[in-house]
Design an enzyme around this catalytic site. Structure first.
Site, PDB file in Angstrom:
ATOM      1  N   HIS A 118       0.873  -1.176   0.000  1.00  0.00           N
ATOM      2  CA  HIS A 118       0.000   0.000   0.000  1.00  0.00           C
ATOM      3  C   HIS A 118       0.911   1.228   0.000  1.00  0.00           C
ATOM      4  O   HIS A 118       2.021   1.186   0.549  1.00  0.00           O
ATOM      5  CB  HIS A 118      -0.845  -0.044   1.274  1.00  0.00           C
ATOM      6  CG  HIS A 118      -1.915   0.981   1.339  1.00  0.00           C
ATOM      7  ND1 HIS A 118      -1.677   2.265   1.754  1.00  0.00           N
ATOM      8  CD2 HIS A 118      -3.237   0.916   1.057  1.00  0.00           C
ATOM      9  CE1 HIS A 118      -2.816   2.949   1.723  1.00  0.00           C
ATOM     10  NE2 HIS A 118      -3.775   2.147   1.309  1.00  0.00           N
ATOM     11  N   ASP A 195       3.168  -3.986   7.993  1.00  0.00           N
ATOM     12  CA  ASP A 195       1.917  -3.259   7.766  1.00  0.00           C
ATOM     13  C   ASP A 195       0.782  -4.281   7.929  1.00  0.00           C
ATOM     14  O   ASP A 195       0.557  -5.117   7.052  1.00  0.00           O
ATOM     15  CB  ASP A 195       1.932  -2.667   6.352  1.00  0.00           C
ATOM     16  CG  ASP A 195       0.568  -2.119   5.944  1.00  0.00           C
ATOM     17  OD1 ASP A 195      -0.378  -2.178   6.758  1.00  0.00           O
ATOM     18  OD2 ASP A 195       0.449  -1.656   4.792  1.00  0.00           O
ATOM     19  N   GLN A 198      -4.534  -4.754   6.778  1.00  0.00           N
ATOM     20  CA  GLN A 198      -5.524  -5.747   6.338  1.00  0.00           C
ATOM     21  C   GLN A 198      -5.512  -6.964   7.256  1.00  0.00           C
ATOM     22  O   GLN A 198      -6.556  -7.549   7.544  1.00  0.00           O
ATOM     23  CB  GLN A 198      -5.221  -6.221   4.901  1.00  0.00           C
ATOM     24  CG  GLN A 198      -5.458  -5.180   3.833  1.00  0.00           C
ATOM     25  CD  GLN A 198      -6.923  -4.819   3.654  1.00  0.00           C
ATOM     26  OE1 GLN A 198      -7.818  -5.626   3.894  1.00  0.00           O
ATOM     27  NE2 GLN A 198      -7.179  -3.597   3.247  1.00  0.00           N
ATOM     28  N   LYS A 221     -10.586  -0.768  10.053  1.00  0.00           N
ATOM     29  CA  LYS A 221     -10.741  -1.994   9.246  1.00  0.00           C
ATOM     30  C   LYS A 221     -11.136  -3.180  10.119  1.00  0.00           C
ATOM     31  O   LYS A 221     -11.379  -4.273   9.616  1.00  0.00           O
ATOM     32  CB  LYS A 221      -9.440  -2.297   8.504  1.00  0.00           C
ATOM     33  CG  LYS A 221      -9.121  -1.245   7.441  1.00  0.00           C
ATOM     34  CD  LYS A 221      -8.003  -1.687   6.556  1.00  0.00           C
ATOM     35  CE  LYS A 221      -7.359  -0.540   5.821  1.00  0.00           C
ATOM     36  NZ  LYS A 221      -8.044  -0.203   4.567  1.00  0.00           N
ATOM     37  N   CYS A 358      -4.789   2.382  -3.793  1.00  0.00           N
ATOM     38  CA  CYS A 358      -3.603   2.978  -3.144  1.00  0.00           C
ATOM     39  C   CYS A 358      -2.417   2.031  -3.182  1.00  0.00           C
ATOM     40  O   CYS A 358      -1.618   1.964  -2.241  1.00  0.00           O
ATOM     41  CB  CYS A 358      -3.896   3.386  -1.702  1.00  0.00           C
ATOM     42  SG  CYS A 358      -5.264   4.504  -1.558  1.00  0.00           S
TER      43      CYS A 358
END
Ligand code: PMP
Length: 408
Positions: A118, A195, A198, A221, A358
């Site tokens: 991302h 990261d 998600q 999220k 993104c």
């Protein structure tokens, strides 16, 4: 499988939008009433600042805020002081890049990442690499678009000081073999930044088991509010970082000559924080824990299998991730711009994401302008998928009529 009638009753969104099929949880999940109520309770009953007021309500607010930190710590198996509240994953990753590069990195050092990232994980390091004359390099993706241990080993080398990678791709829904990568990166003394934006909505995260150095995620999220995120860092590493921002609350003492900053994590939380959002995030964690990741993933696996089965033979579709590890489908209708297609889906009551998500390096890798993305979560059911498939067929029909046949 969850009883989705029961689940949907927990989400006010469905009261306001009873006929919509929401397939954009990869962008943001819907929010359960318990989270909204908890935030409302803060604003209605004790909405004062934290860490400041020497009056009863100030203690109540501080206690709720710090209880949420305790929950986050337990949720990812971190220690209390290793949890820094930020406004989002983007905020966490940017701050970390600024703070870690200062003092730890030098001209000629290498940062290793991937084309699956991302923008929020890759761009901070791209900018720093340019300004500081460091090299930014990429793990080659395999033919399916995955980050693999084999390909990581091919490019890992002693100049690499930071590895920054997504745990779960927001375009393909692939899980990165992050634990193995971390082990190898550590044998080169590189730090690994994960990261987990998600991942946190799908996987139980245990930072101690992963042995990651830093990890970031957003509340929105995972059924929490927007405006709150988490930066996890190993205690020993956080203690060596100077804050990126200075201001109220993060200091112990200020004189005309200088400032003595507080210990971790408070030195990284300058100014009045997003109190309601942090408290709401704590409630979102309760919500996930009541459901359990195993049940969440079992629900999603069944839906995902059903979805793939329904779409895999539609010849007008280009599907990019038939083997996704979580409930994400990235695809295009051949010859149709994803934004045009998404508008048709919208007319039919289906909320899909369209574009580069993104993550422009991924769409470049795919050699397309963007994709359509359907992403599933616990409130989706087989009927949603049937409606999505119907809408797909309608959209194909429409463009076939408009264009006298879809260009391939
Ligand atoms: N990383 C990934 C993999 C994401 O999917 C997202 C959100 N789309 C982000 C980072 C950024 O999250 P936020 O916009 O909440 O900062």
């Amino acid at each position: 499988m969850f009883d989705t009638t029961d689940i949907r009753n927990k989400f006010p969104f469905y009261k306001s939008n009873p006929n919509l099929v929401y397939l954009d949880s990869g962008a943001t999940s819907l929010k359960p009433k318990t989270v909204l109520d908890k935030m409302n309770e803060y604003y209605s009953n004790y909405g004062v600042s934290v860490h400041r007021g020497v009056y009863q309500l100030g203690y109540v607010a501080t206690n709720e805020y710090e209880t949420a930190r305790e929950k986050v710590a337990k949720f990812i198996n971190a220690d209390f002081e290793e949890v820094v509240f930020t406004s989002s994953t983007t905020d966490a990753l940017n701050k970390l890049a600024l703070m870690y590069s200062e003092g730890n990195l030098h001209s000629g050092d290498e940062i290793l990442t991937s084309e699956l990232e991302h923008h929020s994980s890759i761009l901070p390091w791209m900018q720093i690499s340019i300004k500081r004359n460091m090299k930014l390099s990429y793990i080659p993706l395999n033919s399916e678009g995955r980050i693999t241990v084999e390909n990581f080993k091919k490019v890992m080398n002693p100049n690499v000081k930071v590895v920054v990678l997504t745990y779960v791709s927001n375009v393909f829904g692939y899980i990165t073999p992050i634990k193995e990568i971390i082990e190898i990166a550590h044998s080169y003394n590189a730090v690994v930044i994960v990261d987990a934006a998600q991942a946190v909505a799908h996987l139980k995260i245990d930072v101690k088991e992963l042995d990651c150095d830093f990890l970031a995620f957003s509340g929105h999220k995972m059924f929490g509010p927007t405006g709150v995120g988490v930066l996890y860092g190993k205690k020993s590493l956080l203690k060596k970082l100077d804050p990126a921002f200075y201001g109220g609350d993060m200091n112990e003492m200020v004189t005309k000559e200088g400032v003595e900053v507080k210990d971790i994590p408070y030195r990284f939380e300058a100014g009045t924080p997003m109190i309601a959002e942090v408290i709401g995030l704590g409630r979102a964690i309760d919500f996930i824990e009541e459901l359990g990741y195993e049940r969440i993933e079992s629900h999603l696996k069944k839906l995902h299998t059903y979805l793939i089965d329904k779409v895999k033979d539609i010849k007008e579709l280009e599907i990019y991730n038939l083997n996704a590890d979580i409930g994400i489908l990235s695809f295009n209708i051949k010859g149709v711009h994803p934004h045009d297609a998404a508008t048709c889906y919208d007319d039919l009551g289906i909320c899909l994401r369209a574009g580069h998500h993104c993550a422009q390096l991924v769409t470049r890798w795919l050699h397309c302008v963007g994709t359509l993305r359907a992403s599933l979560h616990i409130y989706n059911d087989f009927n949603d998928i049937d409606r999505f498939v119907e809408a797909t067929k309608e959209t194909i029909k429409l463009f076939t009529r408009l264009e006298g046949g879809i260009n391939e």
